[in-house]
Design an enzyme around this catalytic site. Structure first.
Site, PDB file in Angstrom:
ATOM      1  CD1 TRP A  98       0.279  -0.753   3.294  1.00  0.00           C
ATOM      2  CD2 TRP A  98      -0.140   1.318   3.084  1.00  0.00           C
ATOM      3  NE1 TRP A  98       0.743  -0.229   4.153  1.00  0.00           N
ATOM      4  CE2 TRP A  98       0.678   1.419   4.348  1.00  0.00           C
ATOM      5  CE3 TRP A  98      -0.571   2.952   2.583  1.00  0.00           C
ATOM      6  CZ2 TRP A  98       0.814   2.322   5.034  1.00  0.00           C
ATOM      7  CZ3 TRP A  98       0.057   3.895   3.675  1.00  0.00           C
ATOM      8  CH2 TRP A  98       0.562   3.527   4.956  1.00  0.00           C
ATOM      9  CD  GLU A 129      -4.194   6.638   0.061  1.00  0.00           C
ATOM     10  OE1 GLU A 129      -4.475   7.738   0.673  1.00  0.00           O
ATOM     11  OE2 GLU A 129      -3.534   5.721   0.661  1.00  0.00           O
ATOM     12  CG  HIS A 186       4.753   7.619  15.616  1.00  0.00           C
ATOM     13  ND1 HIS A 186       3.727   7.264  15.093  1.00  0.00           N
ATOM     14  CD2 HIS A 186       4.587   8.674  16.781  1.00  0.00           C
ATOM     15  CE1 HIS A 186       2.630   8.190  15.690  1.00  0.00           C
ATOM     16  NE2 HIS A 186       3.390   8.920  16.487  1.00  0.00           N
ATOM     17  CG  ASP A 237      -3.072   9.920   9.375  1.00  0.00           C
ATOM     18  OD1 ASP A 237      -3.963   9.370   9.869  1.00  0.00           O
ATOM     19  OD2 ASP A 237      -1.919   9.141   9.315  1.00  0.00           O
ATOM     20  CG  HIS A 260       5.849   6.631   8.287  1.00  0.00           C
ATOM     21  ND1 HIS A 260       6.347   5.597   8.910  1.00  0.00           N
ATOM     22  CD2 HIS A 260       4.967   6.997   9.421  1.00  0.00           C
ATOM     23  CE1 HIS A 260       5.819   5.202   9.662  1.00  0.00           C
ATOM     24  NE2 HIS A 260       4.745   6.111  10.103  1.00  0.00           N
TER      25      HIS A 260
END
Length: 330
Positions: free
Chosen positions: A168, A178, A261, A198, A270
């Site tokens: 994805w 997208e 993160h 997001d 990312h």
């Protein structure tokens, strides 16, 4: 909280992961405006039957529901959308009020807003796997302290065993999915990235702005892989991302929180861009690392994130937590 084995983004369902997992009740307003037509409405939940409420938050106005659509397991996320300032006049003029209590100068009412001002942002995960269901269940969390050696001997082998699909992500980078949501695209194979909203952000107001920058380099799994050689990439994401957000949303860099993160929810580099003041999921100090700090740390020590002890939360059902327990590290 982070769950490295159960996030949507790392499901191994295949190349149509995004298209089948997130079904919007209403298309983005922007898409409808471009062709001059109203966005199409669909009721993918007409056949949904509820099995259980996995978790809910009265404060955050969000609920996670498990059930079935036809013969498929499904998870539905229901979230009240924020009140928009530009709709206040219409809200006050067009709503009905029912008095509940009045005492001197104080009174409270139950307000029934016009339907179009009372939407619920809805995300549908279908077919949902057992991992998806566990992801949304309320779980106790534990803080893990991972040394550089722990990463090499415990975390990295666990990640490699999962064989989790990132198709994805590649679909987005290759504009197979997208493409209409992309805010900024730098095609450079070394320092390039794609910036897009997001899925947690409905794009109707900047108060809860949330965008993701996905690096084009495919060999950087997380913070642990970063070294000084990646500084040009990180600096490009930091600078160009802020510029793109200023141009598109008129939001200056001084009002942005830009961070990574660890553990990440999927193992492809990312970066998160959120509006300062918005309490975005995962923005707490136990998981979020400001990109500006990451850049400075790598400038001071090229191997900073390969050797430093990093703390992060894991849910009780996380397989990685079990590995740390087996190794006597928790």
């Amino acid at each position: 909280m982070a769950n490295v084995s159960t996030k949507r983004e790392i499901s191994s369902a295949g190349s149509d992961e995004l298209s089948r997992e997130v079904k919007r009740v209403k298309s983005d307003d922007k898409n409808g405006e471009e062709d001059g037509n109203e966005p199409e409405w669909e009721n993918v939940l007409s056949a949904f039957t509820t099995s259980s409420v996995l978790s809910d938050s009265a404060r955050e106005k969000i609920m996670f529901v498990h059930g079935k659509i036809a013969d498929n397991d499904a998870v539905v996320v229901l979230e009240k959308t924020p009140i928009r300032e530009d709709f206040l006049a219409e809200l006050f003029r067009g709503s009905k009020l029912r008095l509940e209590m009045k005492n001197d100068i104080y009174s409270s009412y139950r307000l029934q807003a016009p339907p179009h001002l009372n939407e619920i942002k809805t995300t549908v995960v279908c077919p949902a796997t057992e991992k998806h269901v566990k992801k949304y269940q309320r779980q106790e969390s534990f803080l893990v302290e991972e040394t550089g050696e722990d990463y090499r001997s415990i975390t990295l082998p666990y990640i490699q065993e999962q064989s989790l699909s990132l198709q994805w992500v590649y679909n987005i980078l290759e504009k197979k999915a997208e493409a209409d949501r992309i805010v900024y695209d730098d095609p450079d194979p070394e320092v390039g990235f794609v910036l897009l909203p997001d899925l947690k952000w409905d794009q109707k107001q900047v108060d809860d702005l949330y965008l993701i920058a996905i690096a084009r380099q495919k060999d950087i799994k997380s913070l642990r892989d970063l070294s000084s050689e990646h500084l040009p990439l990180l600096q490009n994401i930091f600078q160009r991302g802020k510029e793109a957000i200023l141009q598109r949303y008129d939001l200056p860099a001084s009002k942005l929180r830009v961070y990574l993160h660890y553990q990440p929810s999927y193992y492809h580099l990312h970066v998160h861009f959120t509006k300062l003041g918005y309490d975005a999921p995962g923005c707490g100090v136990e998981r979020a690392h400001l990109l500006s700090d990451v850049i400075q740390n790598l400038q001071a020590d090229p191997q900073f994130y390969k050797t430093r002890t990093l703390s992060f939360p894991l849910r009780a059902d996380d397989g990685l937590l079990g590995r740390f327990k087996e190794a006597g590290r928790l």
